[in-house]
Write a protein that holds these residues in place. Structure first.
Motif, PDB file in Angstrom:
ATOM      1  N   VAL A 166      -7.572 -16.301 -11.564  1.00 31.81           N
ATOM      2  CA  VAL A 166      -7.266 -17.376 -10.726  1.00 31.81           C
ATOM      3  C   VAL A 166      -6.714 -16.993  -9.301  1.00 31.81           C
ATOM      4  CG1 VAL A 166      -6.890 -18.958 -12.495  1.00 31.81           C
ATOM      5  CG2 VAL A 166      -4.797 -17.695 -11.759  1.00 31.81           C
ATOM      6  N   ALA A 167      -6.568 -15.640  -9.114  1.00 29.86           N
ATOM      7  CA  ALA A 167      -5.883 -15.145  -8.098  1.00 29.86           C
ATOM      8  C   ALA A 167      -6.932 -14.952  -6.747  1.00 29.86           C
ATOM      9  CB  ALA A 167      -5.305 -13.870  -8.171  1.00 29.86           C
ATOM     10  N   ASP A 168      -6.476 -15.208  -5.634  1.00 36.33           N
ATOM     11  CA  ASP A 168      -7.249 -14.940  -4.372  1.00 36.33           C
ATOM     12  C   ASP A 168      -6.677 -13.531  -3.836  1.00 36.33           C
ATOM     13  OD1 ASP A 168      -8.971 -17.216  -4.221  1.00 36.33           O
ATOM     14  OD2 ASP A 168      -7.227 -18.258  -4.175  1.00 36.33           O
ATOM     15  N   ALA A 169      -5.097 -13.315  -4.154  1.00 38.32           N
ATOM     16  CA  ALA A 169      -4.478 -12.189  -3.335  1.00 38.32           C
ATOM     17  C   ALA A 169      -3.437 -11.698  -4.626  1.00 38.32           C
ATOM     18  CB  ALA A 169      -4.126 -12.303  -2.169  1.00 38.32           C
ATOM     19  N   PHE A 170      -2.858 -10.717  -4.246  1.00 42.57           N
ATOM     20  CA  PHE A 170      -2.000 -10.082  -5.066  1.00 42.57           C
ATOM     21  C   PHE A 170      -0.849  -9.478  -4.076  1.00 42.57           C
ATOM     22  CE2 PHE A 170      -5.849  -9.832  -7.395  1.00 42.57           C
ATOM     23  CZ  PHE A 170      -5.524 -10.390  -8.529  1.00 42.57           C
ATOM     24  N   THR A 171       0.473  -9.572  -4.699  1.00 39.69           N
ATOM     25  CA  THR A 171       1.704  -8.947  -4.115  1.00 39.69           C
ATOM     26  C   THR A 171       2.086  -8.145  -5.288  1.00 39.69           C
ATOM     27  OG1 THR A 171       1.881 -10.324  -1.954  1.00 39.69           O
ATOM     28  CG2 THR A 171       3.707  -8.910  -2.746  1.00 39.69           C
ATOM     29  N   LEU A 172       2.332  -6.979  -5.194  1.00 41.49           N
ATOM     30  CA  LEU A 172       3.170  -6.177  -6.278  1.00 41.49           C
ATOM     31  C   LEU A 172       4.277  -5.554  -5.765  1.00 41.49           C
ATOM     32  CD1 LEU A 172      -0.244  -5.474  -6.523  1.00 41.49           C
ATOM     33  CD2 LEU A 172       0.351  -4.128  -8.166  1.00 41.49           C
ATOM     34  N   LEU A 173       5.324  -5.919  -6.645  1.00 43.25           N
ATOM     35  CA  LEU A 173       6.905  -5.558  -6.439  1.00 43.25           C
ATOM     36  C   LEU A 173       7.316  -4.515  -7.372  1.00 43.25           C
ATOM     37  CD1 LEU A 173       8.672  -9.153  -6.242  1.00 43.25           C
ATOM     38  CD2 LEU A 173       7.540  -7.508  -4.495  1.00 43.25           C
ATOM     39  N   LYS A 174       8.078  -3.736  -7.039  1.00 39.99           N
ATOM     40  CA  LYS A 174       8.728  -2.613  -8.024  1.00 39.99           C
ATOM     41  C   LYS A 174       9.832  -2.396  -7.394  1.00 39.99           C
ATOM     42  CE  LYS A 174       7.826   1.824  -9.845  1.00 39.99           C
ATOM     43  NZ  LYS A 174       6.921   3.105  -9.902  1.00 39.99           N
ATOM     44  N   ARG A 175      11.028  -2.431  -8.211  1.00 43.14           N
ATOM     45  CA  ARG A 175      12.340  -2.163  -7.700  1.00 43.14           C
ATOM     46  C   ARG A 175      12.909  -2.780  -6.708  1.00 43.14           C
ATOM     47  NH1 ARG A 175      12.406   4.219  -9.784  1.00 43.14           N
ATOM     48  NH2 ARG A 175      11.931   3.695 -11.965  1.00 43.14           N
TER      49      ARG A 175
ATOM     50  N   CYS B 294      -0.783 -14.243  -6.605  1.00 44.93           N
ATOM     51  CA  CYS B 294      -0.147 -13.855  -7.744  1.00 44.93           C
ATOM     52  C   CYS B 294       0.969 -12.719  -7.228  1.00 44.93           C
ATOM     53  CB  CYS B 294      -1.157 -13.238  -8.652  1.00 44.93           C
ATOM     54  SG  CYS B 294      -2.187 -14.349  -9.626  1.00 44.93           S
ATOM     55  N   LEU B 295       2.172 -12.875  -7.612  1.00 46.20           N
ATOM     56  CA  LEU B 295       3.257 -11.958  -7.572  1.00 46.20           C
ATOM     57  C   LEU B 295       3.682 -11.117  -8.722  1.00 46.20           C
ATOM     58  CD1 LEU B 295       5.451 -11.368  -5.169  1.00 46.20           C
ATOM     59  CD2 LEU B 295       6.755 -13.232  -6.149  1.00 46.20           C
ATOM     60  N   LEU B 296       3.293 -10.043  -8.976  1.00 46.21           N
ATOM     61  CA  LEU B 296       3.427  -9.282 -10.036  1.00 46.21           C
ATOM     62  C   LEU B 296       4.322  -8.215  -9.874  1.00 46.21           C
ATOM     63  CD1 LEU B 296      -0.609  -8.688 -10.154  1.00 46.21           C
ATOM     64  CD2 LEU B 296       0.644  -9.915 -11.757  1.00 46.21           C
ATOM     65  N   GLY B 297       4.767  -7.967 -11.112  1.00 49.13           N
ATOM     66  CA  GLY B 297       6.061  -6.909 -11.037  1.00 49.13           C
ATOM     67  C   GLY B 297       6.589  -6.783 -12.482  1.00 49.13           C
ATOM     68  N   ASP B 298       7.065  -5.953 -13.083  1.00 51.06           N
ATOM     69  CA  ASP B 298       7.808  -5.632 -14.188  1.00 51.06           C
ATOM     70  C   ASP B 298       9.243  -6.249 -14.107  1.00 51.06           C
ATOM     71  OD1 ASP B 298       8.078  -5.130 -16.967  1.00 51.06           O
ATOM     72  OD2 ASP B 298       7.592  -2.760 -16.724  1.00 51.06           O
ATOM     73  N   ASN B 299       9.984  -6.253 -15.469  1.00 54.20           N
ATOM     74  CA  ASN B 299      11.381  -6.758 -15.427  1.00 54.20           C
ATOM     75  C   ASN B 299      12.104  -5.982 -14.221  1.00 54.20           C
ATOM     76  OD1 ASN B 299      10.505  -8.767 -17.319  1.00 54.20           O
ATOM     77  ND2 ASN B 299      11.005  -7.391 -18.966  1.00 54.20           N
ATOM     78  N   GLY B 300      12.849  -6.718 -13.604  1.00 54.87           N
ATOM     79  CA  GLY B 300      13.866  -6.026 -12.946  1.00 54.87           C
ATOM     80  C   GLY B 300      13.083  -5.814 -11.337  1.00 54.87           C
ATOM     81  N   ALA B 301      11.823  -6.149 -11.132  1.00 58.93           N
ATOM     82  CA  ALA B 301      11.135  -5.841  -9.827  1.00 58.93           C
ATOM     83  C   ALA B 301      11.484  -6.645  -8.653  1.00 58.93           C
ATOM     84  CB  ALA B 301       9.701  -6.189 -10.126  1.00 58.93           C
ATOM     85  N   GLY B 302      12.427  -7.738  -9.019  1.00 58.77           N
ATOM     86  CA  GLY B 302      12.778  -8.705  -7.873  1.00 58.77           C
ATOM     87  C   GLY B 302      12.127  -9.883  -7.828  1.00 58.77           C
ATOM     88  N   LYS B 303      11.353 -10.126  -9.011  1.00 56.89           N
ATOM     89  CA  LYS B 303      10.490 -11.801  -8.864  1.00 56.89           C
ATOM     90  C   LYS B 303      11.434 -12.604  -8.602  1.00 56.89           C
ATOM     91  CE  LYS B 303       8.081 -11.029 -12.326  1.00 56.89           C
ATOM     92  NZ  LYS B 303       8.834  -9.868 -12.941  1.00 56.89           N
TER      93      LYS B 303
ATOM     94  N   THR C  61       4.008 -13.456 -12.287  1.00 61.10           N
ATOM     95  CA  THR C  61       3.678 -13.158 -13.684  1.00 61.10           C
ATOM     96  C   THR C  61       3.855 -11.739 -13.663  1.00 61.10           C
ATOM     97  OG1 THR C  61       2.193 -13.395 -15.352  1.00 61.10           O
ATOM     98  CG2 THR C  61       1.386 -13.092 -13.443  1.00 61.10           C
ATOM     99  N   HIS C  62       3.884 -11.297 -14.952  1.00 67.75           N
ATOM    100  CA  HIS C  62       3.672  -9.811 -15.417  1.00 67.75           C
ATOM    101  C   HIS C  62       2.448  -9.558 -16.063  1.00 67.75           C
ATOM    102  CE1 HIS C  62       5.987 -10.988 -18.796  1.00 67.75           C
ATOM    103  NE2 HIS C  62       5.174 -10.446 -19.483  1.00 67.75           N
ATOM    104  N   ASN C  63       1.728 -10.790 -16.246  1.00 62.50           N
ATOM    105  CA  ASN C  63       0.447 -10.531 -17.049  1.00 62.50           C
ATOM    106  C   ASN C  63      -0.805 -10.603 -16.201  1.00 62.50           C
ATOM    107  OD1 ASN C  63      -1.816 -10.772 -18.851  1.00 62.50           O
ATOM    108  ND2 ASN C  63      -0.363 -11.955 -20.451  1.00 62.50           N
ATOM    109  N   VAL C  64      -1.270  -9.217 -15.979  1.00 62.19           N
ATOM    110  CA  VAL C  64      -2.652  -9.341 -15.107  1.00 62.19           C
ATOM    111  C   VAL C  64      -3.734  -9.901 -15.384  1.00 62.19           C
ATOM    112  CG1 VAL C  64      -3.970  -7.636 -13.919  1.00 62.19           C
ATOM    113  CG2 VAL C  64      -1.665  -6.825 -14.208  1.00 62.19           C
ATOM    114  N   HIS C  65      -3.898 -10.021 -16.850  1.00 53.97           N
ATOM    115  CA  HIS C  65      -4.849 -10.536 -17.480  1.00 53.97           C
ATOM    116  C   HIS C  65      -5.010 -12.096 -17.234  1.00 53.97           C
ATOM    117  CE1 HIS C  65      -6.256  -6.852 -19.310  1.00 53.97           C
ATOM    118  NE2 HIS C  65      -5.115  -6.785 -19.866  1.00 53.97           N
TER     119      HIS C  65
END
Length: 284
Positions: free
Chosen positions: A214-223, A37-46, A205-209
């Motif tokens: 379903v995730a096995d791993a997470f990568t978090l992006l910021k700016r 799961c690639l997570l990040g807010d708007n503008g994070a670079g997703k 996604t930006h929805n952690v819930h």
């Protein structure tokens, strides 16, 4: 036990648009049969990361590897031929065309030879119905316009299409962002099925819930940068939420708001007129 070779891997990937740094030193790896799961807010670079993985952009720096071999895609067509299928938010579907036409989209099965070669619509309809039934969607008439399906069902058509045509890596761009709870659950179940079928899935996604079940791993992006990659067993849902929301920033904001409120109350008290002294009764 030897370590598995990731199906897709990014090593210190950066992407610059002139002086603008869209991605900076991103590393992550996804094995077959895993959901990252690639997570990040708007503008994070997703979006930039998706387009770099799918061949729209070439990395400015760093390496991309597919099944252990370095790759460089000239276009999305090269990435698709290599087995990297991307389902964007707009789904690349034509609402007024049938489910079957949208499912094959120029890759329809044919019958006959030479001048007598033609599309085998019966086989195409049968395949479309079979693939949709595998994910629990009962299509009564594959010739019905795809626009008559719900948002979740259209997402599943796009995903089933990618899987049928041999995707090894499935990249999903915010597939549940505009869906209700019931429709989102249909898509999440199919993501879990794609993982069980051995695909490497990157779920943006930006929805952690939606991501956490379903995730096995997470990568978090910021700016444009990475906050790190974490296995699900090493990080809780609350920790993921806190990192996405910026826990330190929120605490600083709470402190500032409390200070503003305190200052405002002091100003209001100092602005109140003092009570006038009661007039003494004059003596007669």
């Amino acid at each position: 036990m030897s370590k598995r070779t990731p199906m897709i891997e990014m090593r210190h990937v950066s992407k610059h648009f002139g002086s603008v740094i869209a991605l900076s030193d991103i590393s992550m790896a996804v094995c077959s049969g895993e959901v990252m799961c690639l997570l990040g807010d708007n503008g994070a670079g997703k979006s930039t990361l998706i387009k770099t993985l799918s061949g729209v952009h070439r990395p400015t720096d760093g390496q991309m590897l597919l099944n252990g071999e370095e790759v460089s895609f000239k276009s999305p067509a090269y990435a698709l031929d290599a087995g990297i299928a991307t389902v964007f938010q707009d789904l690349a579907m034509i609402p007024l065309m049938s489910i079957t036409r949208n499912f094959f989209m120029g890759r329809e099965p044919t019958t006959g030879w030479g001048l007598f070669k033609r599309i085998d619509w019966k086989r195409a309809d049968r395949i479309a119905m079979q693939e949709m039934s595998k994910i629990g969607i009962d299509v009564r008439d594959p010739s019905q316009p795809v626009g008559t399906l719900s948002g979740g069902e259209r997402q599943c058509v796009a995903i089933a299409r990618a899987v049928y045509f041999g995707a090894k890596v499935l990249i999903l761009d915010e597939p549940t962002s505009a869906l209700g709870v019931k429709q989102a659950s249909v898509v999440l179940r199919y993501i879990a099925k794609a993982r069980a079928d051995g695909l490497a899935v990157i779920f943006i996604t930006h929805n952690v819930h939606h991501a956490y079940p379903v995730a096995d791993a997470f990568t978090l992006l910021k700016r444009g940068g990475s906050l790190g990659s974490f296995r699900k067993e090493d990080i809780s849902r609350e920790e993921v939420l806190n990192m996405m929301a910026g826990g330190a920033e929120l605490e600083s904001l709470d402190a500032e708001l409390a200070e503003f409120q305190h200052t405002d109350q002091e100003d209001q008290r100092s602005a109140r007129p003092e009570a006038a002294p009661q007039n003494q009764a004059s003596s007669v």
